[in-house]
Design a protein around this motif. Structure first.
Motif: not given
Length: 723
Positions: A388-389, A555-557, A561-567, A644-648
């Motif tokens: 999680l960056d 899990i969200s991190a 990064r690896h599924v949704l492609g958020f930087e 991201e907040l909603g998913f987490a």
């Protein structure tokens, strides 16, 4: 809830007075709720840490630049090279742009790029502060259209703060309506699946929607008359939180009411008993959320500190509606609203035949193995946090979809210095202006030839300089640090501008995380200790929720990064996720453990744990699915932070309801037994059992599904008891 109060709410005649008063009050508040957008503050300063250096620069720089004026950069790019009449065309274009009503002052340029391929015009737009947020996209569109008409075939882009603000305004446009519609759709589906009734779901939904409108009205009044800061972000979260939490409370009350209808012939008496038993857990869970949210008042970030009272007010409204209006409506309409599964007086309680009763019996065979394995699994997922960056998002990383302003910003960086159009701003004492300009010129990362001569008004001098790196890059943040160090000895010198603002936001968010998270933990622990009248159980429950939060964030991190492609992630994401997951996640433990304690007084802790799980498992799972679905609705907006907040939060709520509460907490209850209630009286008596009896005997007794005294044994109905 006091017997007298619950009896009054559900009284045969008094219920009509309660109904009228509630509908009038909610209608009045709802009428104010429609005005909430009028008091929202979406300017930059309303989001920033109040004492930050960049915030002070905004306040002091207003005498040098109109705060209602925002710059836009019109960029023209001709990839095949300049044409002979380009400069003349650009001069004509300046005249056309100046005709736009919002354009003010001189248009700077055209400024050609060193490669000769591009040219830019710097345009100042005056925006009405009352309608600016909503009007800005239209103004930028007019500017883009005028430029395209006079560009002579060149590619046209609009960049700068005005363009970015326009895209953000579009992303947040109608946020309340979009989120509420998405959340309602999820709630309707979940209520239909939960109740399997074509009628019953309507009553909780109506109460939930009324709660949202009334909460918006309360927040409007607080913003209008109590100086509460509200922005588009907090208003959007308010709708989701109030609807999701309110439906959770409704599900718990309706489930307890249905139990009582099987035990009690008169529906008014049944509701009075249901309120008396369920209201303390609902009030305790709501109070936990409110206290957790109010802890946000300690935040440096204005947007974070403002969210606390906004959301807390919404939870209070939701509690009132679900504990007063909902029970009144249920008794007014009677048993038939449960059709086709109408609970009749004398019907057996079905909990022991349900899936959660079977889950509890399986856990009871090896509770220690279950909780150890579950803890290790959740701990392993927590390791994903290293991915999680949460160091902030650049402009390009802030949106889930491609935005015109981001494309323009990237194109601008190809042909001009990275900070073009978005300068570093410096204010200093009037007699220190020259020293400030000289110091700024020597800062690595600032283009020396872009540093302006100091402008002095009153006792303040103002200087600007252009960053060599992109204004939202790490290199730019490092330049801000060097500039502040270089200007530290200049009297009154402060460094601001967009880059400094973003840098200060990250620092403030990190400080908020370190301060507020421990305070919330202590506050929740105290509430649990008062509610359960024990010390071990609160510590255990809090540990499980923190573990669930860590696993959800880990899990969200990985997914980001690896599924949704958020930087990366916004720097405030960990705190927001923590507040919602701990405050809301502890709700389900409160719902479970208050019932377990109630049953433990009759049957002992281990058998009480099995009865409590069987009785509350279905409703808590339904509540978790509803809340997860409503928070997942945040993903309908093209804002990475909200997605991201909603998913987490949605993931964390599901972990809490399905894994932590049903498996981990139940296994701990079975393994620890009466020690969960240390040092209370229940620890010494354990529901009337002799505290000195060997624990292994009680454990065997609770785990044996064939034992005739086991209230959840197959073929042996639970003993009748007042729920």
């Amino acid at each position: 809830m006091n017997h007298r109060i619950s009896g009054w709410i559900a009284h045969r005649r008094a219920k009509w007075l309660v109904l009228v008063v509630m509908l009038v009050a909610l209608g009045g508040l709802g009428s104010f709720g429609s005005k909430l957008a009028d008091v929202q503050e979406n300017d930059v300063a309303s989001f920033l840490p109040a004492e930050a250096e960049s915030t002070q620069v905004i306040a002091k720089a207003t005498q040098f630049a109109d705060p209602d004026v925002i710059p836009a950069i019109v960029l023209l790019v001709r990839e095949d090279g300049p044409q002979p009449d380009d400069l003349a065309r650009l001069e004509t274009l300046k005249t056309d742009i100046a005709a736009i009503p919002e354009v003010t002052g001189d248009i700077v340029g055209p400024i050609p790029s060193e490669d000769g391929v591009a040219a830019q015009l710097v345009v100042s737009l005056r925006i009405d502060p009352d309608t600016g947020w909503e009007r800005l996209p239209d103004v930028v569109d007019e500017l883009r259209t005028a430029a395209e008409d006079g560009a002579g075939g060149a590619d046209v882009y609009v960049a700068g703060p005005a363009a970015l603000g326009a895209d953000q305004a579009k992303a947040f446009a109608g946020i309340d309506g979009i989120l509420l519609l998405a959340a309602i759709s999820v709630v309707v589906v979940m209520l239909l699946l939960t109740y399997r009734s074509p009628i019953l779901w309507i009553i909780p939904l109506v109460c939930g929607v009324l709660s949202v409108f009334a909460a918006q009205g309360v927040v409007y009044l607080l913003a209008r008359y109590a100086d509460l800061t509200v922005n588009g972000q907090s208003a959007g979260i308010l709708s989701v939180l109030v609807l999701g939490a309110g439906i959770d409370y409704a599900l718990l009350l309706v489930a307890r009411y249905r139990e009582e209808l099987r035990n009690t012939e008169d529906r008014h008496e049944a509701m009075a008993h249901a309120l008396h038993r369920a209201a303390p857990a609902i009030l305790a869970s709501g109070s936990t959320v409110v206290v957790g949210l109010l802890c946000l008042l300690l935040a440096q970030m204005s947007s974070t500190s403002g969210l606390g009272p906004v959301a807390a007010a919404g939870i209070v409204v939701s509690l009132v509606v679900m504990l007063v209006l909902l029970p009144v409506l249920l008794v007014v309409f009677g048993r038939w609203v449960f059709w086709p599964f109408v609970p009749r007086f004398g019907d057996p309680q079905p909990a022991e035949r349900g899936i959660w009763g079977r889950v509890g019996r399986r856990i009871a065979h090896r509770p220690r193995t279950v909780w150890v394995v579950t803890t290790l699994a959740l701990g392993a997922f927590t390791l994903g946090v290293v991915q999680l960056d949460a160091d902030g998002l650049s402009n390009a990383e802030s949106f889930t979809t491609e935005q015109p302003s981001i494309v323009a910003e990237e194109k601008l960086a190809e042909h001009f210095p990275g900070g073009a159009g978005d300068p570093v701003q410096v204010v200093a004492d009037a007699d220190a202006g020259e020293a400030a300009a000289a110091a700024l010129q020597d800062v690595q990362g600032i283009s020396p030839d872009t540093v302006t001569e100091p402008v002095v008004q009153g006792d303040i001098a103002y200087v600007e300089g252009t960053l060599e790196a992109a204004p939202d890059s790490t290199s730019a943040f490092e330049t801000i640090d060097r500039a502040r160090d270089a200007l530290a000895d200049v009297p009154g010198a402060l460094v601001g501008g967009t880059t400094a603002i973003n840098h200060d936001v990250q620092d403030a968010s990190a400080a908020d995380n370190r301060l507020i998270i421990p305070i919330i933990l202590v506050a929740v622990l105290l509430i649990l200790a008062l509610l359960l009248r024990a010390l071990v159980a609160p510590l255990v429950l809090l540990a499980t929720v923190v573990l669930s939060f860590g696993a959800a964030l880990g899990i969200s991190a990985l997914v980001f990064r690896h599924v949704l492609g958020f930087e990366g992630a916004d720097s405030s994401l960990p705190l927001y996720a923590f507040v919602f997951l701990v405050a809301l996640g502890i709700d389900y433990n409160i719902f479970l453990m208050t019932r377990v304690r109630e049953e433990a007084l009759l049957h002992g802790t281990r058998r009480g744990a099995l009865i409590g799980l069987a009785a509350t498992g279905g409703v808590i799972t339904s509540a978790g699915l509803v809340l997860a679905g409503t928070f997942a609705a945040l993903g309908s907006l093209p804002i990475v932070f909200l997605a991201e907040l909603g998913f987490a939060v949605a993931l964390g709520v599901l972990l809490d309801t399905i894994i932590v509460r049903s498996v981990l907490v139940t296994a701990l209850n079975l393994d620890l037994g009466r020690w969960m209630w240390w040092p209370s009286a229940l620890f010494r008596t354990d529901g009337g059992h002799v505290s000195g009896a060997p624990d292994h005997a009680v454990a065997h007794h609770a785990a044996d599904p064939a034992h005739p005294a086991d209230p959840l044994a197959e073929g042996h109905p639970a003993p009748e008891h007042r729920a």
